[in-house]
Scaffold this active site. Structure first.
Site, mmCIF file in Angstrom:
data_model
loop_
_atom_site.group_PDB
_atom_site.id
_atom_site.type_symbol
_atom_site.label_atom_id
_atom_site.label_comp_id
_atom_site.label_asym_id
_atom_site.label_seq_id
_atom_site.Cartn_x
_atom_site.Cartn_y
_atom_site.Cartn_z
ATOM 1 N N HIS A 130 74.598 17.120 28.141
ATOM 2 C CA HIS A 130 75.346 18.327 27.761
ATOM 3 C C HIS A 130 76.334 17.990 26.646
ATOM 4 O O HIS A 130 76.793 16.859 26.534
ATOM 5 C CB HIS A 130 76.182 18.864 28.932
ATOM 6 C CG HIS A 130 75.367 19.315 30.090
ATOM 7 N ND1 HIS A 130 74.624 20.467 30.074
ATOM 8 C CD2 HIS A 130 75.177 18.759 31.307
ATOM 9 C CE1 HIS A 130 74.016 20.618 31.226
ATOM 10 N NE2 HIS A 130 74.322 19.585 32.007
ATOM 11 N N ASP A 165 82.572 9.921 26.508
ATOM 12 C CA ASP A 165 81.735 10.374 25.395
ATOM 13 C C ASP A 165 80.553 9.423 25.168
ATOM 14 O O ASP A 165 80.717 8.202 25.110
ATOM 15 C CB ASP A 165 82.584 10.466 24.114
ATOM 16 C CG ASP A 165 81.809 11.124 22.981
ATOM 17 O OD1 ASP A 165 80.986 12.022 23.253
ATOM 18 O OD2 ASP A 165 82.012 10.732 21.813
ATOM 19 N N HIS A 166 79.354 10.017 25.050
ATOM 20 C CA HIS A 166 78.119 9.244 24.838
ATOM 21 C C HIS A 166 77.848 8.246 25.958
ATOM 22 O O HIS A 166 77.357 7.144 25.723
ATOM 23 C CB HIS A 166 78.113 8.577 23.454
ATOM 24 C CG HIS A 166 77.820 9.562 22.361
ATOM 25 N ND1 HIS A 166 78.741 10.520 21.976
ATOM 26 C CD2 HIS A 166 76.710 9.788 21.625
ATOM 27 C CE1 HIS A 166 78.202 11.277 21.031
ATOM 28 N NE2 HIS A 166 76.966 10.857 20.802
ATOM 29 N N GLU A 218 80.216 23.152 30.621
ATOM 30 C CA GLU A 218 79.003 22.365 30.418
ATOM 31 C C GLU A 218 78.149 23.065 29.364
ATOM 32 O O GLU A 218 77.492 22.443 28.549
ATOM 33 C CB GLU A 218 78.262 22.335 31.753
ATOM 34 C CG GLU A 218 77.520 21.082 32.039
ATOM 35 C CD GLU A 218 76.986 21.110 33.460
ATOM 36 O OE1 GLU A 218 76.227 22.028 33.803
ATOM 37 O OE2 GLU A 218 77.345 20.199 34.225
ATOM 38 N N CYS A 256 68.128 19.647 37.510
ATOM 39 C CA CYS A 256 69.333 18.851 37.225
ATOM 40 C C CYS A 256 69.345 17.546 38.030
ATOM 41 O O CYS A 256 70.205 16.691 37.825
ATOM 42 C CB CYS A 256 70.592 19.648 37.531
ATOM 43 S SG CYS A 256 70.715 21.136 36.549
ATOM 44 N N HIS A 279 69.920 14.166 32.270
ATOM 45 C CA HIS A 279 69.823 15.116 31.162
ATOM 46 C C HIS A 279 71.228 15.204 30.571
ATOM 47 O O HIS A 279 72.181 14.683 31.151
ATOM 48 C CB HIS A 279 69.337 16.485 31.662
ATOM 49 C CG HIS A 279 70.306 17.130 32.605
ATOM 50 N ND1 HIS A 279 70.345 16.808 33.941
ATOM 51 C CD2 HIS A 279 71.306 18.029 32.404
ATOM 52 C CE1 HIS A 279 71.309 17.503 34.525
ATOM 53 N NE2 HIS A 279 71.914 18.250 33.610
ATOM 54 N N HIS A 315 74.043 13.121 32.601
ATOM 55 C CA HIS A 315 74.342 12.928 34.017
ATOM 56 C C HIS A 315 73.118 13.301 34.840
ATOM 57 O O HIS A 315 72.146 13.871 34.329
ATOM 58 C CB HIS A 315 75.577 13.741 34.461
ATOM 59 C CG HIS A 315 75.401 15.223 34.503
ATOM 60 N ND1 HIS A 315 76.306 16.073 35.090
ATOM 61 C CD2 HIS A 315 74.422 16.034 34.017
ATOM 62 C CE1 HIS A 315 75.911 17.324 34.972
ATOM 63 N NE2 HIS A 315 74.770 17.330 34.334
HETATM 64 ZN ZN LIG Z 1 73.785 19.067 33.855
#
Ligand SMILES: [Zn+2]
Ligand SMILES: [Zn+2]
Length: 279
Positions: free
Chosen positions: A183, A221-222, A269, A175, A181, A156
């Site tokens: 998580h 997911d992904h 996260e 961020c 990036h 995200h």
């Molecule tokens: Zn983040």
């Protein structure tokens, strides 16, 4: 000065989900993928919370050694190493679902704790990703919840459309990296309600898994949350908003009030922080 005191203990036990008086079809309907004639085992972890006024002479609510002694005598010694369905009479009448095991622990301890110790909660883990909590609300009413946690990985970019680029950089720092990036997220979903008298479950676990799979894991997911998901096309995908959006998506499939209901959504996260939304 009311203080809560927590004590943990563990035991291993076997169980299976199968009601002898019901047909194969009825068992499959009641327990879903968990229906089985043969037992399997878990390493259970239990945490009991007792609350009480601090005695100013001793500086203690109650001697925790006495709490541990009651826990060992009435819970651990009775359940450890047993095949619950066959060897503990309570579970001949009540299916040995996690919720009923927590209830058994509650009933075993409620009247055997030292005086001054008021049992206010039992929390029982069947595995790291599945636990139940049974607790007394401040008005004395009992609430039972079942929590299942799930993982997904996503990327995200923290970036709000309501702020300038400079403000976004200032608030979100690294961020706000334009290319995002990632998580490894954990989402814990709790449902509350009364355990079903037949199955002992607050909510069928395979049904909860299916709903979370469809509403959360498949869409997120992904994925890059900002770019790949319509949910976050215009919403800044912070963990706070992720908890709210996941709640709203699950609330379309589960009631949020009344008997069995969605109780809480917790998003982590990283292992260091988590965000809870309760509607
Ligand atoms: Zn983040
Ligand atoms: Zn099991």
């Amino acid at each position: 000065m009311i203080v809560n005191l927590m004590r943990r203990a563990s035991f291993s036990a076997a169980h299976n989900y199968w009601l002898a008086e019901h047909s194969e079809d009825e068992n499959r309907r009641a327990f879903g993928v968990w229906a089985a004639r043969k037992p399997h085992g878990h390493n259970y972890l239990v945490e009991v919370t007792v609350s009480g006024d601090v005695d100013l002479n001793t500086g203690m609510v109650v001697n925790i050694t006495d709490v541990n002694r009651a826990l060992k005598r009435w819970v651990i010694d009775v359940l450890d190493g047993r095949y619950l369905n066959e060897e503990v009479s309570y579970f001949r009448r009540n299916a040995p679902a996690l919720e009923n095991i927590a209830l058994f622990i509650w009933e075993a301890l409620a009247n055997s704790l030292p005086s001054g110790a008021n049992l206010t909660k039992t929390k029982l883990w069947e595995m790291d990703t599945l636990w139940t909590e049974l607790y007394k609300e401040s008005d004395g009413a009992m609430t039972a919840s079942l929590t299942r946690s799930y993982d997904f990985s996503a990327s995200h970019r923290l970036h709000s459309l309501h702020l300038s680029d400079d403000e976004n950089r200032e608030i979100f720092g690294k961020c706000n990296n334009p290319n995002g990036h990632g998580h490894n997220y954990t989402v814990s979903v709790s449902v509350a309600g009364d355990p079903d008298s037949k199955t002992g479950m607050i909510f069928p676990l395979d049904e909860l898994d299916k709903i979370v799979e469809e509403e959360v894991l498949m869409p997120f997911d992904h994925k890059h949350l900002n770019l790949d998901t319509p949910e976050f096309a215009t919403i800044n995908p912070t963990s706070e908003m992720l908890a709210v959006v996941i709640w709203q998506k699950l609330a379309r499939r589960l009631p949020t009030s009344g008997g069995t209901r969605l109780h809480s959504v917790v998003v982590s996260e990283t292992a260091r922080n988590s965000f809870e939304y309760r509607g």
